[in-house]
Design a protein around this motif. Structure first.
Motif: not given
Length: 344
Positions: A214-224, A335-340
């Protein structure tokens, strides 16, 4: 499986375990149409007695392995000895050539047999996958921004062992620019806000592996970064949706690869789409651009596309999937939904 005049010599550790339940690193199996033998040193005798109930135990004391092998083959009228050509070292092969029977390559006989999992294997694999994914979820609950990659990896390993894992197969934790490394082992690098962090983890339970990414965002990440995450997620779900009996693995790889290419990131998907999971963490069938493997019910495999952009980062999402009679069953269900993560 074997003709009356054939014997099967098994040396590969995983194949020995598959046939006999023996977990020791040494020893040899000899399987004939009449009887099954395990040839071991004395230090493994008690272990073999406990684990190999259907095998005759031959302890190598006064005679060496080759002498015992010759005698057993003669006793069982063996004329052809099937051997694991990918495992037998050259020096042993030269010694086997001196024995009075024909040598025949196995052609991955047991690896091909292992591809279709039995009911009890599937149940163990489900448990193994459950341990791995729960270990990740618990580690994420413990995650704080001041952690580095090794801290997060240690948390995953600790939780997996609490949940019943026998061993840890591997842990990949790669954050920020290091996410562009498909096999980025955890380092002292601090996991920082604005980055993606990829966690790829496999543990072992009762001899069977698990594999989940799984890949997670650490807080807010760039649009790219968010864009490549969404592309990988859709590609991964597309690949999973194609799993069913009689499907060609090469076709699944082609469709997923084409999806990522059409999104503009084809050059950044740099590995095969997946692989089998079982007694080995990577085994048949392999899903890539080169191999045609036809899926059958009972196979267990991964679907794991990724995009890796140097100096930016990367995304990989992976599930372990069982091929069923009518389609598939996910063995990893985080779950694979984008998660911070890392937010209060």
């Amino acid at each position: 499986m074997l003709k009356e005049n054939q014997g099967l010599l098994v040396i590969k550790k995983e194949n020995k375990f598959y046939l006999s339940n023996f977990t020791g690193s040494g020893g040899y199996l000899l399987v004939t149409s009449k009887k099954k033998y395990i040839l071991i040193e004395g230090k493994y005798e008690k272990q073999a007695q406990e684990q190999c109930k259907e095998f005759s135990i031959v302890v190598l004391r006064d005679k060496n392995f080759l002498e015992c092998l010759r005698e057993i083959c003669k006793k069982n009228d063996i004329e052809e000895l099937i051997f694991e050509e990918d495992t037998v070292v050259y020096s042993l092969y030269k010694e086997l050539e001196k024995l009075p029977f024909k040598l025949v390559e196995s052609g991955n006989l047991l690896e091909n047999q292992r591809v279709i999992k039995k009911y009890n294997e599937i149940e163990i694999l489900k448990k193994s996958c459950d341990i791995a994914q729960k270990a990740i979820e618990r580690a994420l609950d413990e995650f704080t921004i001041d952690m580095n990659e090794k801290d997060l990896a240690d948390s995953i390993e600790r939780n997996a062992k609490k949940l019943g894992a026998e061993k840890i197969d591997f842990i990949i934790v790669a954050s920020g620019k290091r996410g562009a490394l498909p096999h980025g082992r955890p380092t002292d690098k601090k996991i920082e806000l604005g980055e993606l962090v990829t966690i790829d983890f496999g543990s072992i339970y009762k001899g069977y592996h698990s594999d989940i990414t799984r890949t997670y965002a650490v807080g807010k990440v760039s649009l790219k970064l968010k864009e490549i995450y969404d592309i990988v997620k859709e590609a991964q779900q597309l690949g999973v949706s194609m799993i069913k009996p009689e499907m060609d693995t090469k076709e699944i790889d082609r469709v997923v690869r084409e999806y990522i290419k059409n999104a503009g990131y084809g050059e950044y998907f740099v590995h095969g789409l997946g692989h089998g999971v079982g007694i080995e963490g990577h085994e048949k069938p392999f899903l890539n651009e080169y191999e045609n493997n036809i899926l059958k019910a009972g196979m267990v495999l991964t679907i794991e596309p990724g995009i890796y952009i140097p100096e930016l980062g990367g995304v990989r999402i992976e599930d372990t999937v069982l091929v069923t009679n009518n389609g598939y069953e996910l063995l990893t269900t985080i779950p694979k939904e984008f998660k911070e993560i890392g937010l209060c």
